[in-house]
Write an enzyme that holds these catalytic residues in place. Structure first.
Site, PDB file in Angstrom:
ATOM      1  N   ASP A 135       2.372   2.623   2.463  1.00  0.00           N
ATOM      2  CA  ASP A 135       2.359   3.392   3.706  1.00  0.00           C
ATOM      3  C   ASP A 135       3.709   3.287   4.409  1.00  0.00           C
ATOM      4  OD1 ASP A 135      -0.156   4.097   3.175  1.00  0.00           O
ATOM      5  OD2 ASP A 135      -1.132   2.894   4.706  1.00  0.00           O
TER       6      ASP A 135
ATOM      7  N   CYS B   7       0.832  -1.214   0.000  1.00  0.00           N
ATOM      8  CA  CYS B   7       0.000   0.000   0.000  1.00  0.00           C
ATOM      9  C   CYS B   7       0.864   1.259   0.000  1.00  0.00           C
ATOM     10  CB  CYS B   7      -0.951   0.012   1.181  1.00  0.00           C
ATOM     11  SG  CYS B   7      -0.123   0.037   2.763  1.00  0.00           S
TER      12      CYS B   7
ATOM     13  N   CYS C 241      -2.629   5.423   6.157  1.00  0.00           N
ATOM     14  CA  CYS C 241      -4.080   5.492   6.304  1.00  0.00           C
ATOM     15  C   CYS C 241      -4.484   5.844   7.730  1.00  0.00           C
ATOM     16  CB  CYS C 241      -4.676   4.141   5.922  1.00  0.00           C
ATOM     17  SG  CYS C 241      -4.315   2.893   7.152  1.00  0.00           S
TER      18      CYS C 241
ATOM     19  N   CYS D 132      -2.443  -2.736   9.287  1.00  0.00           N
ATOM     20  CA  CYS D 132      -1.969  -1.380   9.592  1.00  0.00           C
ATOM     21  C   CYS D 132      -1.370  -1.338  11.005  1.00  0.00           C
ATOM     22  CB  CYS D 132      -3.104  -0.372   9.495  1.00  0.00           C
ATOM     23  SG  CYS D 132      -4.096  -0.533   8.006  1.00  0.00           S
TER      24      CYS D 132
HETATM   25 FE1  FES Z   1      -1.793  -0.017   4.356  1.00  0.00          FE
HETATM   26 FE2  FES Z   1      -3.196   1.046   6.372  1.00  0.00          FE
HETATM   27  S1  FES Z   1      -3.825   0.721   4.304  1.00  0.00           S
HETATM   28  S2  FES Z   1      -1.122   0.484   6.370  1.00  0.00           S
END
Ligand code: FES
Length: 148
Positions: free
Chosen positions: A38, A36, A61, A105
Site C-alpha cells: 500500500d 502489503c 485498503c 494502516c
Molecule cells: Fe496494508 Fe491497509 S492492508 S495498509
C-alpha cells in the site's frame, strides 16, 4: 469471520474527505508499506506555518483510505508543529477504533503527514527540530499482519 468497522470508519471509507492532489503543493510526503504494497501520498499547502490545504491519494485498503481521510481533517487549519504531533492512535480514536489487524494502516496515515512535513522543512532549509518540535520523529514501518 467478518471484521467489525465503526460507522465513522465506514463513512470515511465510503466518502473520503480531501482526496486528490495539490498541483502547487508546498510539500509532498509519500510512504509505503513494503509488505502489503500500500502506498500513500499526502500533499500540503502551507502559509505562514499553517496548513491551509491538504489532499491525499492512496493506493491502499479501506482502512488506509479511512485513516488518511480522517488525518487530513485533523491537520487542516493547524500549525505545522501541532500537525507534527498527530499520532495514529489519535486518528484511530477519532474513528472510534479499528480492528487490531488494521492498526498498521493508520500508521501509514501518520507517516504520510510527517513525511510531508519533513519535505517542507527540507525544501525550505528549515531546522527540523525547531520547526516541528524537539521530539519529532517518524515511526518505523509497521509490519502488515493482515497481508502475510
Ligand atoms: Fe496494508 Fe491497509 S492492508 S495498509
Amino acid at each position: 469471520m467478518a471484521m467489525e468497522y465503526s460507522e465513522e470508519v465506514m463513512d470515511h471509507f465510503m466518502n473520503p474527505r480531501n482526496v486528490g492532489e495539490i498541483e502547487d503543493a508546498d510539500a509532498i510526503g509519500e510512504v509505503g508499506n513494503a509488505k502489503c504494497g500500500d502506498i500513500m501520498r499526502m500533499y500540503l499547502k502551507i502559509e505562514n506555518g499553517i496548513i491551509k490545504d491538504v489532499k491525499f491519494k492512496t493506493f491502499g485498503c479501506g482502512s488506509a483510505i479511512a485513516t488518511s481521510s480522517k488525518a487530513t481533517e485533523m491537520i487542516k487549519g493547524k500549525n505545522i508543529k501541532d500537525a507534527a504531533r498527530l499520532t495514529n492512535q489519535a486518528v484511530v480514536e477519532s474513528l472510534n477504533g479499528l480492528p487490531k489487524v488494521k492498526i498498521h494502516c493508520s500508521v501509514l496515515a501518520e507517516q504520510a503527514v510527517k513525511a510531508a512535513l519533513l519535505d517542507y522543512c527540507k525544501k525550505n532549509n528549515l531546522d527540523v527540530k525547531k520547526t516541528l518540535g524537539e521530539d519529532f520523529n517518524i515511526k518505523n514501518e509497521h509490519e502488515c499482519e493482515s497481508c502475510e
